[in-house]
Scaffold this motif. Sequence first.
Motif, PDB file in Angstrom:
ATOM      1  N   PRO A   1      -3.043  41.021 -10.401  1.00 48.57           N
ATOM      2  CA  PRO A   1      -4.489  40.819 -10.251  1.00 48.57           C
ATOM      3  C   PRO A   1      -4.856  39.484  -9.606  1.00 48.57           C
ATOM      4  CG  PRO A   1      -4.006  41.810 -12.375  1.00 48.57           C
ATOM      5  CD  PRO A   1      -2.679  41.470 -11.767  1.00 48.57           C
ATOM      6  N   VAL A   2      -5.868  39.537  -8.726  1.00 46.50           N
ATOM      7  CA  VAL A   2      -6.308  38.361  -7.967  1.00 46.50           C
ATOM      8  C   VAL A   2      -7.768  38.069  -8.317  1.00 46.50           C
ATOM      9  CG1 VAL A   2      -6.659  37.435  -5.639  1.00 46.50           C
ATOM     10  CG2 VAL A   2      -4.761  39.017  -6.082  1.00 46.50           C
ATOM     11  N   ASP A   3      -8.097  36.790  -8.516  1.00 43.53           N
ATOM     12  CA  ASP A   3      -9.484  36.441  -8.848  1.00 43.53           C
ATOM     13  C   ASP A   3     -10.384  36.664  -7.628  1.00 43.53           C
ATOM     14  OD1 ASP A   3     -10.096  33.637  -7.450  1.00 43.53           O
ATOM     15  OD2 ASP A   3      -8.014  33.617  -8.138  1.00 43.53           O
ATOM     16  N   MET A   4     -11.691  36.782  -7.894  1.00 44.71           N
ATOM     17  CA  MET A   4     -12.651  37.112  -6.857  1.00 44.71           C
ATOM     18  C   MET A   4     -12.712  36.077  -5.740  1.00 44.71           C
ATOM     19  SD  MET A   4     -14.171  40.029  -6.984  1.00 44.71           S
ATOM     20  CE  MET A   4     -15.605  39.771  -5.933  1.00 44.71           C
ATOM     21  N   VAL A   5     -12.628  34.822  -6.098  1.00 41.20           N
ATOM     22  CA  VAL A   5     -12.722  33.773  -5.087  1.00 41.20           C
ATOM     23  C   VAL A   5     -11.573  33.900  -4.091  1.00 41.20           C
ATOM     24  CG1 VAL A   5     -12.634  31.290  -4.648  1.00 41.20           C
ATOM     25  CG2 VAL A   5     -13.978  32.179  -6.581  1.00 41.20           C
ATOM     26  N   THR A   6     -10.357  34.037  -4.615  1.00 42.36           N
ATOM     27  CA  THR A   6      -9.183  34.179  -3.748  1.00 42.36           C
ATOM     28  C   THR A   6      -9.246  35.461  -2.930  1.00 42.36           C
ATOM     29  OG1 THR A   6      -7.844  32.952  -5.346  1.00 42.36           O
ATOM     30  CG2 THR A   6      -6.657  34.275  -3.712  1.00 42.36           C
TER      31      THR A   6
ATOM     32  N   CYS B   1     -11.871  37.352  -1.990  1.00 44.91           N
ATOM     33  CA  CYS B   1     -12.929  37.419  -0.966  1.00 44.91           C
ATOM     34  C   CYS B   1     -12.744  36.398   0.149  1.00 44.91           C
ATOM     35  CB  CYS B   1     -14.298  37.221  -1.616  1.00 44.91           C
ATOM     36  SG  CYS B   1     -14.796  38.604  -2.662  1.00 44.91           S
ATOM     37  N   ALA B   2     -12.197  35.230  -0.192  1.00 46.65           N
ATOM     38  CA  ALA B   2     -12.081  34.166   0.810  1.00 46.65           C
ATOM     39  C   ALA B   2     -10.724  34.156   1.519  1.00 46.65           C
ATOM     40  CB  ALA B   2     -12.350  32.813   0.174  1.00 46.65           C
ATOM     41  N   ASP B   3      -9.654  34.323   0.757  1.00 45.51           N
ATOM     42  CA  ASP B   3      -8.315  34.178   1.334  1.00 45.51           C
ATOM     43  C   ASP B   3      -7.665  35.513   1.709  1.00 45.51           C
ATOM     44  OD1 ASP B   3      -8.553  31.433   0.958  1.00 45.51           O
ATOM     45  OD2 ASP B   3      -7.608  31.498  -1.018  1.00 45.51           O
ATOM     46  N   VAL B   4      -7.691  36.465   0.771  1.00 46.14           N
ATOM     47  CA  VAL B   4      -6.973  37.726   1.001  1.00 46.14           C
ATOM     48  C   VAL B   4      -7.671  38.589   2.051  1.00 46.14           C
ATOM     49  CG1 VAL B   4      -6.128  39.855  -0.069  1.00 46.14           C
ATOM     50  CG2 VAL B   4      -6.045  37.698  -1.342  1.00 46.14           C
ATOM     51  N   THR B   5      -9.010  38.703   1.979  1.00 48.83           N
ATOM     52  CA  THR B   5      -9.737  39.620   2.870  1.00 48.83           C
ATOM     53  C   THR B   5     -10.583  38.930   3.935  1.00 48.83           C
ATOM     54  OG1 THR B   5     -11.667  39.717   1.412  1.00 48.83           O
ATOM     55  CG2 THR B   5      -9.887  41.302   0.993  1.00 48.83           C
ATOM     56  N   LYS B   6     -10.879  37.641   3.733  1.00 48.25           N
ATOM     57  CA  LYS B   6     -11.775  36.888   4.634  1.00 48.25           C
ATOM     58  C   LYS B   6     -13.183  37.494   4.663  1.00 48.25           C
ATOM     59  CE  LYS B   6      -8.176  34.515   6.153  1.00 48.25           C
ATOM     60  NZ  LYS B   6      -7.572  33.637   5.162  1.00 48.25           N
TER      61      LYS B   6
ATOM     62  N   LYS C   1     -14.105  38.387 -12.852  1.00 53.65           N
ATOM     63  CA  LYS C   1     -13.571  39.646 -12.334  1.00 53.65           C
ATOM     64  C   LYS C   1     -12.245  39.405 -11.613  1.00 53.65           C
ATOM     65  CE  LYS C   1     -13.203  43.806 -10.497  1.00 53.65           C
ATOM     66  NZ  LYS C   1     -12.757  44.992 -11.286  1.00 53.65           N
ATOM     67  N   MET C   2     -11.261  40.242 -11.921  1.00 54.25           N
ATOM     68  CA  MET C   2      -9.961  40.192 -11.257  1.00 54.25           C
ATOM     69  C   MET C   2      -9.764  41.499 -10.476  1.00 54.25           C
ATOM     70  SD  MET C   2      -8.747  37.240 -12.271  1.00 54.25           S
ATOM     71  CE  MET C   2      -6.965  37.258 -12.013  1.00 54.25           C
TER      72      MET C   2
END
Length: 432
Positions: free
Chosen positions: A364-369, A371-376, A404-405
Motif C-alpha cells: 500500500p502507498v499513501d495518497m501523497v506518494t 498522486c505526486a510520485d507514482v502517477t504524476k 488513505k492508502m
Amino acid sequence: MAYNFAEELRWRGMIHDIMPGTEELLQDEVVTGYIGFDPTADSLHIGSMVQIILLMHLQRAGHRPVALVGGATGMIGDPSGKSAERNLLTQDILDKNIAGVKSVLSRFIDFEKGEDATRAVLVNNYDWMKDFSLIDFARDIGKHLTVNYMMAKESVKKRVSGEGDGMSFTEFTYQLFQGYDYLHLYENMGCKLQIGGSDQWGNITTGTELIRRKAGGKAYALTTPLVTKADGTKFGKTESGNIWLDADKTSVYKFYQFWITATDEDAVNWIKIFTFLDQETCDALIEEHAKDPGYRSLQKRLAEEVTVMVHGRDAYETAVEASKILFSKKVSPEQWNKMDSATLLEVFDGVPQTTISKEAIATPVDMVTFCADVTKFLPSNSEVRRALKENSLSVNKNKVADDKMISTADIIAGNMILLQRGKKNYFLVIVE
C-alpha cells in the motif's frame, strides 16, 4: 393481415412516396416485398436501421420480407444522392462485407422460423448476375428501357447536368441492375413490392417499369423520408464517425449516448420511427415529456427501446450504469464490479491517463506518494496535501482523507483506478 402496414407507417411519418394501389394490395393479399442493402462495409450503421425496421414491420403485418444484399450492385455503386463516383470494391472485400451485413440482418429478422408464406428470405443479387453476360443483359434487359427514360431520373439528371464530375457508364447502368433485381424477384419469388429511402424512388420505379414492359406485370413501390437531425447535421454520424450496429465498432455505451442525448425535436420523431411502441404509448410519452422536458423521459425511453433491440437488455443496463457513474458523486464497489475496462474507457474518453505496474501498489502507498510520485496526477506533494485538506480528492468516485492508502484492492474493472480532484478534474490510472 395482422395490421395495416401502410397505415402503421403513415402515423409514424415513414411514408414519402407510395405508388397508387400499394395500400390496397397490402390489404388484399400476403405480399412479398424487398429492400436492398449496399455492402459498402462489413457491418451496418444506424443509417440502415429504418430499412431493417421496415422489414420487421412488413413481417409483423403478415407479409413476406426479402432482404437483398447487393453483391453485384455493390461492385458498381449507387449514384443516388452522390456527387462523385464511389471507389469500386475488390471481390475479397465485398465477400467480407456481405458476410458482415448478413450477420447484422440476422440479429433483427428471423430467416429460419415462421410460416412458409411469411418467412423472411435473404438473397444476394450476385447469385443471378454472375453468369449474365453483357451481351445477354443488353439484349434481354437494356432494350426495354430508353436512354430518355433513364436520363429523366433525378439522380441521373443532377450528375449529368454539372453536379460533381459527371457520371460514368458504370454508374449509369446501376438503375438497370437494380431494376433487373426487382424483375428477377418478381418472376422467381412473386415479389410485388420494393421499399427504400426517398432517394431510391427513381431506381425502384425503373424496376416497376421493367416488370410492366418485359413481364407484362404490375409491381409497386413505397419510399420513406430520409431521416435527418433537427440541427441539419447528418443522421447517424457524430464527431467520432458513424454509429454502427456492432458493439466492436461502436460501444454499447456510445450507442446509448447517441439516443439519450437526442434533442427534444429529434426524440419526438425518432420514438415513432425507431421503436415499435404503439401510437397511444408514443403520444403519452411525448405529452409527458412536454410537461417536464428537463427530466428527458422521452430520450430515456427512446434510448432504452433502441439499445435493447440492437444490443440486448443486459448491455443496455450496463450502459445505463456507466452513465450513472459519470454523474454520481459516490459509486459503490458493487457498481464498479458491473463495469468492464472497455466501457469505462468509453465513459472517460479524453481523460488524462497513465500506466503503472501492479507491483507499484502491491505494498500500500499513501495518497501523497501515489498522486505526486507514482502517477504524476498532481504536480507536487504540497499540492496533494492541499487537495486533501480541501477534501477535494476522490478515488473511484469516493472522497478520501489523508490516511488513505492505495493498494491493489482499489483496482476497478480489472485494471483501473480513477482519481479525481473537484468535480471535473479526472485522471485514469491503468494498472498492468
